[in-house]
Write an enzyme that holds these catalytic residues in place. Structure first.
Site, mmCIF file in Angstrom:
data_model
loop_
_atom_site.group_PDB
_atom_site.id
_atom_site.type_symbol
_atom_site.label_atom_id
_atom_site.label_comp_id
_atom_site.label_asym_id
_atom_site.label_seq_id
_atom_site.Cartn_x
_atom_site.Cartn_y
_atom_site.Cartn_z
ATOM 1 N N PRO A 119 0.842 -1.209 0.000
ATOM 2 C CG PRO A 119 -0.616 -1.501 1.786
ATOM 3 C CD PRO A 119 0.675 -2.006 1.207
ATOM 4 C CD GLU A 120 4.167 2.999 -2.917
ATOM 5 O OE1 GLU A 120 4.460 3.977 -2.204
ATOM 6 O OE2 GLU A 120 5.014 2.273 -3.452
#
Ligand code: ZN
Length: 271
Positions: A2-3
């Protein structure tokens, strides 16, 4: 992984259900995350009301009157809202019960974190020394230029350093350097103020566009079977080694920097 855009999308997805909700219960099936979940978490949260949900870098902050719940999704974590009674699946480690809905934390690789901070959350050691938020007015070309003025390291590594600016992961570093026409291996302190202004603007544009794309996944937060918040986008250089540059046709090159892959166009991003 997850960015920042995925975390922001998660934040926007869960906030309407969490803000003002009272915690009815906490179920911890597996406490061994990156750091152990505090054993008194349930005692700390039950009966308390969420003031607001926000994001700082890649941390989700659930704010209460008496402290803040800090969540990190690690390498593979996700948060979903499910109906009470929805059977947990493998890797669904924590449920936070909010009456009509359950906030469910899943983390197959257990690199994420669920922590509690009494008092001001900005003082937590994980958050205390962080640089500015890329989408805020606190980050611009001047701030970037100042922050990297004494760094001889490669610009790609500098913009991925949380002390310079938070939340610019590998994908977005690759892409923003392409749009700014800057070679990823250039020394950070060789960039002019004008180049920093362009680069800061591209970082904002690319992250904002990714968050916008993530908006379409919001419905999944209500769907127990849906995949939360991870979205595929088309990229100019990231993951496109040897393919023709979409702007000039030159083959995209790949180098390794800090154990991560950097893709760039040697024509559009000269040394
Ligand atoms: Zn090119």
């Amino acid at each position: 992984m997850p960015e920042l855009p995925e975390v922001e999308t998660t934040c926007r997805g869960i906030a309407p259900q969490l803000n003002g909700a009272t915690i009815h219960g906490v179920t911890v099936r597996e406490a061994r995350l990156r750091w152990p979940i505090p054993p008194d978490l349930a005692a700390n949260l039950i009966g308390r009301t969420v003031r607001q949900v926000s994001r700082r870098a890649k941390y989700l902050l659930v704010d209460f009157d008496h402290g803040t719940l800090i969540l990190h999704l690690g390498m593979s974590g996700s948060l979903r809202l499910v109906s009470p009674g929805t059977a947990p699946e493998k890797h669904d480690h924590v449920d936070i019960h909010l009456g009509q809905i359950v906030l469910r934390y899943r983390d197959p690789r257990r690199f994420g974190a669920i922590l509690w901070q009494q008092g001001p959350v900005e003082a937590h050691p994980l958050l205390a020394k962080m640089g500015p938020e890329p989408l805020s007015a606190d980050f611009d070309g001047h701030v970037l230029h100042q922050a990297i003025s004494r760094r001889g390291s490669a610009i790609k590594l500098a913009i991925m350093d949380n002390h310079v600016v938070v939340g610019v992961g590998n994908i977005y570093a690759n892409e923003s350097l392409f749009y700014a026409g800057i070679h990823p291996a250039r020394a950070a302190n060789s960039l002019s103020l004008s180049e920093c202004t362009t680069l800061a603007a591209e970082i904002k544009t690319i992250l904002a566009r990714a968050i916008e794309a993530g908006g379409s996944t919001l419905r999944d937060f209500m769907d127990a079977k849906g995949k939360p918040g991870y979205f595929q986008q088309s990229y100019m250089v990231y993951g496109r080694r040897e393919q023709p540059c979409l702007r000039c046709g030159s083959p995209i090159r790949e180098i390794r920097q800090g154990q991560r892959s950097s893709c760039f166009c040697p024509h559009c991003q000269p040394c």
